[in-house]
Design a protein around this motif. Structure first.
Motif, PDB file in Angstrom:
ATOM      1  N   LEU A 122       0.810  -1.212   0.000  1.00 29.95           N
ATOM      2  CA  LEU A 122       0.000   0.000   0.000  1.00 29.95           C
ATOM      3  C   LEU A 122       0.843   1.262   0.000  1.00 29.95           C
ATOM      4  O   LEU A 122       0.302   2.371  -0.101  1.00 29.95           O
ATOM      5  N   SER A 123       2.164   1.121   0.139  1.00 27.63           N
ATOM      6  CA  SER A 123       3.045   2.287   0.197  1.00 27.63           C
ATOM      7  C   SER A 123       3.121   2.968  -1.161  1.00 27.63           C
ATOM      8  O   SER A 123       2.944   2.325  -2.206  1.00 27.63           O
ATOM      9  N   PRO A 124       3.370   4.276  -1.160  1.00 26.06           N
ATOM     10  CA  PRO A 124       3.559   4.976  -2.443  1.00 26.06           C
ATOM     11  C   PRO A 124       4.740   4.390  -3.202  1.00 26.06           C
ATOM     12  O   PRO A 124       5.714   3.903  -2.598  1.00 26.06           O
ATOM     13  N   ARG A 125       4.666   4.418  -4.495  1.00 24.63           N
ATOM     14  CA  ARG A 125       5.752   3.899  -5.319  1.00 24.63           C
ATOM     15  C   ARG A 125       7.018   4.729  -5.109  1.00 24.63           C
ATOM     16  O   ARG A 125       6.955   5.932  -4.903  1.00 24.63           O
ATOM     17  N   ILE A 126       8.163   4.065  -5.186  1.00 20.97           N
ATOM     18  CA  ILE A 126       9.440   4.720  -5.000  1.00 20.97           C
ATOM     19  C   ILE A 126      10.325   4.396  -6.197  1.00 20.97           C
ATOM     20  O   ILE A 126      10.377   3.244  -6.649  1.00 20.97           O
ATOM     21  N   GLY A 127      11.009   5.390  -6.708  1.00 16.24           N
ATOM     22  CA  GLY A 127      11.846   5.207  -7.875  1.00 16.24           C
ATOM     23  C   GLY A 127      13.141   4.479  -7.562  1.00 16.24           C
ATOM     24  O   GLY A 127      13.593   4.429  -6.416  1.00 16.24           O
ATOM     25  N   VAL A 128      13.749   3.923  -8.603  1.00 14.93           N
ATOM     26  CA  VAL A 128      14.997   3.182  -8.443  1.00 14.93           C
ATOM     27  C   VAL A 128      16.104   4.094  -7.931  1.00 14.93           C
ATOM     28  O   VAL A 128      16.917   3.712  -7.076  1.00 14.93           O
ATOM     29  N   VAL A 129      16.156   5.325  -8.444  1.00 17.80           N
ATOM     30  CA  VAL A 129      17.202   6.263  -8.025  1.00 17.80           C
ATOM     31  C   VAL A 129      17.100   6.554  -6.535  1.00 17.80           C
ATOM     32  O   VAL A 129      18.112   6.561  -5.812  1.00 17.80           O
ATOM     33  N   GLU A 130      15.887   6.764  -6.050  1.00 16.43           N
ATOM     34  CA  GLU A 130      15.726   7.039  -4.623  1.00 16.43           C
ATOM     35  C   GLU A 130      16.079   5.819  -3.779  1.00 16.43           C
ATOM     36  O   GLU A 130      16.640   5.956  -2.684  1.00 16.43           O
ATOM     37  N   VAL A 131      15.752   4.636  -4.282  1.00 14.66           N
ATOM     38  CA  VAL A 131      16.137   3.422  -3.564  1.00 14.66           C
ATOM     39  C   VAL A 131      17.658   3.337  -3.424  1.00 14.66           C
ATOM     40  O   VAL A 131      18.188   3.011  -2.350  1.00 14.66           O
ATOM     41  N   MET A 132      18.381   3.628  -4.492  1.00 16.79           N
ATOM     42  CA  MET A 132      19.840   3.582  -4.444  1.00 16.79           C
ATOM     43  C   MET A 132      20.387   4.621  -3.465  1.00 16.79           C
ATOM     44  O   MET A 132      21.359   4.362  -2.747  1.00 16.79           O
ATOM     45  N   LYS A 133      19.763   5.790  -3.406  1.00 20.01           N
ATOM     46  CA  LYS A 133      20.195   6.810  -2.448  1.00 20.01           C
ATOM     47  C   LYS A 133      19.950   6.343  -1.012  1.00 20.01           C
ATOM     48  O   LYS A 133      20.799   6.550  -0.130  1.00 20.01           O
ATOM     49  N   ILE A 134      18.805   5.719  -0.786  1.00 18.60           N
ATOM     50  CA  ILE A 134      18.501   5.212   0.554  1.00 18.60           C
ATOM     51  C   ILE A 134      19.527   4.148   0.972  1.00 18.60           C
ATOM     52  O   ILE A 134      20.021   4.151   2.103  1.00 18.60           O
ATOM     53  N   VAL A 135      19.845   3.249   0.050  1.00 23.67           N
ATOM     54  CA  VAL A 135      20.830   2.203   0.344  1.00 23.67           C
ATOM     55  C   VAL A 135      22.192   2.813   0.653  1.00 23.67           C
ATOM     56  O   VAL A 135      22.876   2.413   1.610  1.00 23.67           O
ATOM     57  N   ALA A 136      22.608   3.806  -0.138  1.00 26.72           N
ATOM     58  CA  ALA A 136      23.916   4.421   0.074  1.00 26.72           C
ATOM     59  C   ALA A 136      23.983   5.131   1.424  1.00 26.72           C
ATOM     60  O   ALA A 136      24.959   4.970   2.180  1.00 26.72           O
ATOM     61  N   VAL A 137      22.951   5.912   1.743  1.00 31.77           N
ATOM     62  CA  VAL A 137      22.939   6.613   3.028  1.00 31.77           C
ATOM     63  C   VAL A 137      22.907   5.619   4.182  1.00 31.77           C
ATOM     64  O   VAL A 137      23.574   5.816   5.210  1.00 31.77           O
ATOM     65  N   PHE A 138      22.157   4.541   3.999  1.00 31.35           N
ATOM     66  CA  PHE A 138      22.071   3.541   5.061  1.00 31.35           C
ATOM     67  C   PHE A 138      23.431   2.920   5.353  1.00 31.35           C
ATOM     68  O   PHE A 138      23.855   2.822   6.504  1.00 31.35           O
ATOM     69  N   ILE A 139      24.146   2.490   4.312  1.00 36.10           N
ATOM     70  CA  ILE A 139      25.427   1.815   4.505  1.00 36.10           C
ATOM     71  C   ILE A 139      26.448   2.758   5.131  1.00 36.10           C
ATOM     72  O   ILE A 139      27.123   2.424   6.119  1.00 36.10           O
ATOM     73  N   VAL A 140      26.590   3.961   4.547  1.00 36.93           N
ATOM     74  CA  VAL A 140      27.560   4.918   5.079  1.00 36.93           C
ATOM     75  C   VAL A 140      27.185   5.318   6.505  1.00 36.93           C
ATOM     76  O   VAL A 140      28.041   5.365   7.399  1.00 36.93           O
ATOM     77  N   GLY A 141      25.900   5.590   6.742  1.00 34.75           N
ATOM     78  CA  GLY A 141      25.472   5.982   8.068  1.00 34.75           C
ATOM     79  C   GLY A 141      25.674   4.885   9.100  1.00 34.75           C
ATOM     80  O   GLY A 141      26.047   5.165  10.243  1.00 34.75           O
ATOM     81  N   PHE A 142      25.428   3.636   8.708  1.00 34.25           N
ATOM     82  CA  PHE A 142      25.619   2.526   9.641  1.00 34.25           C
ATOM     83  C   PHE A 142      27.075   2.440  10.077  1.00 34.25           C
ATOM     84  O   PHE A 142      27.375   2.305  11.271  1.00 34.25           O
ATOM     85  N   VAL A 143      27.981   2.528   9.130  1.00 39.96           N
ATOM     86  CA  VAL A 143      29.412   2.425   9.451  1.00 39.96           C
ATOM     87  C   VAL A 143      29.848   3.590  10.332  1.00 39.96           C
ATOM     88  O   VAL A 143      30.541   3.404  11.344  1.00 39.96           O
ATOM     89  N   VAL A 144      29.441   4.797   9.980  1.00 40.97           N
ATOM     90  CA  VAL A 144      29.857   5.973  10.747  1.00 40.97           C
ATOM     91  C   VAL A 144      29.317   5.911  12.174  1.00 40.97           C
ATOM     92  O   VAL A 144      30.059   6.122  13.146  1.00 40.97           O
ATOM     93  N   MET A 145      28.039   5.614  12.329  1.00 36.46           N
ATOM     94  CA  MET A 145      27.460   5.546  13.672  1.00 36.46           C
ATOM     95  C   MET A 145      28.057   4.410  14.489  1.00 36.46           C
ATOM     96  O   MET A 145      28.269   4.532  15.699  1.00 36.46           O
TER      97      MET A 145
END
Length: 563
Positions: A122-145
């Motif tokens: 039921l969630s709004p559709r999300i583009g591939v580009v935004e998914v890649m940005k979310i993945v990148a921020v998640f990985i970098v943020g996880f390591v930094v934190m």
């Protein structure tokens, strides 16, 4: 007539054995069933009534704060006050009573997370580009934190001069206390629980008295060996040769008696006891869920609830190595969506309508506030399975007060090393994550979801309610944080050269960054670190929810993403 008697006799015998099996099951599992199906639900209703009362009070004085988190804090402070006034022994008795519903709700907390993932379509559709940005921020943020948490906690340990004990010395120090650390295994699936009796036991209990005995052939072989040994001893004592010898009078050889073969009723009782949860929910599905679903104007909640629970049981059957990647919440959500979709199609309902029935938005607070008229159907005024699970999740949030109280001595001994990193990480997550996400082009609701990225879902949900972030995104981020911590946390700590005997740093780092899933892993490898991890994730989540409930902070965070 004779033929009819021969046919009916086995049927009657089987029916009699089945009745005996049910009777034996209730005799051995009756107490567990009472705790799981009577005492625990009653206690959960009491906790929800307390949350409802606090919610009414907050609305009267116009305070915006999750009532479940408020009750968590009140229960924790109340237990500390009881210990100060009544003593530890009387307080322990109070905790034992509270642990009946609280331990049950914490043991099955993963089931209550499932609806968030079930409703992902039921969630709004999300583009591939935004998914890649979310993945990148998640990985970098996880390591930094992760790095900041580890070095911050380690530095505070060194500054405070806390001595580091070797792993073996700590094991000896813990002794029986190791068992205590696993009393309330947060978000540990029942199949992973290290030992069953500590907290509230599930209704699926292994009955040793009903275990099938070894087959008679094994005992026959033992008897034969005993006979041969006796014969050999007889020969050595002078009884061998050409016969006529008499064995020594002071030697006795007793043949091992053959065991009684377990009856069919006994075997059936063992099977029923070992699969009691499966059989119970399957029976509810067939006898209540399906009939109510297919009657005119049917009600979907009982069917959807049983399907979700059975899907979760199915997910638990995966090998432990697989569950590190295929988390039971994700697997059970996928199985639930597929099953309810297929059943919905048999009634001519599309997936969107079926999922709307799964969660109508009518949790216990809404029910008790306005007592709506009974009305079923899509978007009706009856709660769905997701609403039931969401309501019980509030009880699980309150129950987090027990592990916080349980590890109060660790909190007192390492107060600075636990509190300061959690406070600073909560502030950094609230202000840094949304700003970075929004700057790289991630939508505002999903950027706000990163503020609760590493929280346990029980506390990430009220945090998102306060901020107005996307609940589906934060659920996915929280689960991925746990999986990353379970898979890579130990290796990252080695790379950072954190000593294995520094259980404070290990526990705080994994608890603050990977919450319940990493805590479950530590329960099997380092119980003392698991204690600190459980305490850290509870404190980190509570502090974050407290900050998001302050209007000034909430408005600033939302303004960062343009809201």
């Amino acid at each position: 007539m004779a033929l009819q008697s021969q046919v009916s006799h086995p049927v009657l015998t089987a029916a009699t054995d089945f009745v005996l099996a049910i009777k034996q099951t209730f005799q051995t599992s009756g107490h567990s069933l009472l705790r799981s199906w009577l005492y625990a639900p009653f206690g959960i209703v009491v906790m929800l009534l307390a949350c409802f009362g606090v919610d009414v009070l907050f609305k009267t004085v116009k305070i915006s704060f999750p009532p479940s988190v408020a009750c968590l804090i009140l229960l924790f402070l109340g237990l500390l006050l009881c210990e100060a006034l009544l003593g530890s022994n009387k307080t322990r008795r109070i905790v034992t009573v509270i642990d009946v519903p609280a331990g049950w709700s914490l043991r099955w907390i993963n089931v209550f997370f499932t609806p968030t993932f079930v409703l992902l379509p039921l969630s709004p559709r999300i583009g591939v580009v935004e998914v890649m940005k979310i993945v990148a921020v998640f990985i970098v943020g996880f390591v930094v934190m992760f790095v900041l948490t580890a070095y911050m906690t380690r530095g505070l340990q060194l500054v405070s001069g806390t001595s580091k004990r070797a792993h073996t010395e700590r094991a000896e120090e813990l002794g029986s206390d190791t068992t205590r650390q696993t009393d309330i295994p947060l978000s540990v699936t029942p199949a992973e629980t290290p030992s069953e009796p500590q907290s509230v036991a599930t209704s699926t209990t292994a009955l040793n008295t009903l275990a099938v005995e070894p087959p008679p052939s094994t005992f026959s072989a033992r008897s034969q060996d005993a006979t041969l040994t006796a014969a050999t001893a007889n020969e050595q004592s002078g009884g061998g040769g050409g016969g006529g010898g008499v064995p020594a009078t002071n030697t006795m050889y007793r043949q091992t008696p053959l065991p009684r073969t377990p009856s069919r009723a006994h075997r059936w009782a063992g099977y029923i006891s070992a699969n009691l949860d499966w059989l119970t929910y399957a029976t509810l599905l067939l006898s209540i869920g399906i009939p109510l679903y297919y009657v005119p104007g049917g009600y979907a909640m009982p069917l959807h609830l049983c399907i979700t629970v059975l899907a979760y049981f199915t997910a638990l059957t995966l090998p432990p190595a697989w569950r590190q990647y295929l988390h039971p919440v994700l697997v059970s959500a996928f199985l639930t969506v597929m099953t309810v979709w297929i059943l919905g199609l048999t009634r001519g309902l599309p997936l969107q309508v079926t999922l709307t029935q799964y969660r109508t938005g009518l949790k216990y607070l809404q029910l008790w506030e306005r007592t709506p008229l009974t009305k079923s159907g899509s978007g009706g005024l009856l709660p769905g399975a997701g609403d039931v699970f969401g309501s019980v999740l509030d009880a699980s949030i309150v129950s987090l007060a027990l592990p916080m109280y349980q590890y109060r001595r660790e909190l007192r001994a390492h107060f600075a090393a636990i509190m300061l990193p959690n406070i600073l990480l909560a502030i950094g997550s609230l202000f840094a994550y949304p700003a970075v996400c929004y700057a790289v082009g991630i939508s505002a609701p999903r950027s706000l979801a990163f503020a609760a990225r590493s929280l346990t879902l029980a506390l990430a949900t009220p945090a998102m309610d306060n901020l107005g972030g996307d609940a589906n995104t934060v659920s996915a981020l929280a689960i991925m944080s746990g999986i990353f911590g379970a898979l890579l946390g130990g290796r990252m700590l080695k790379v950072l050269r954190i000593p294995e005997d520094d259980y404070v740093t290990r526990g705080v780092t994994l608890g603050a960054n990977s919450s319940a899933i990493a805590t479950a892993l530590l329960l099997r490898t380092d119980p003392r670190a698991a204690a600190l991890s459980s305490l850290s994730m509870s404190l980190f989540g509570t502090i974050t929810v407290l900050f998001t409930a302050i209007p000034a902070i909430r408005d600033v965070v939302r303004a960062v993403v343009g809201l």
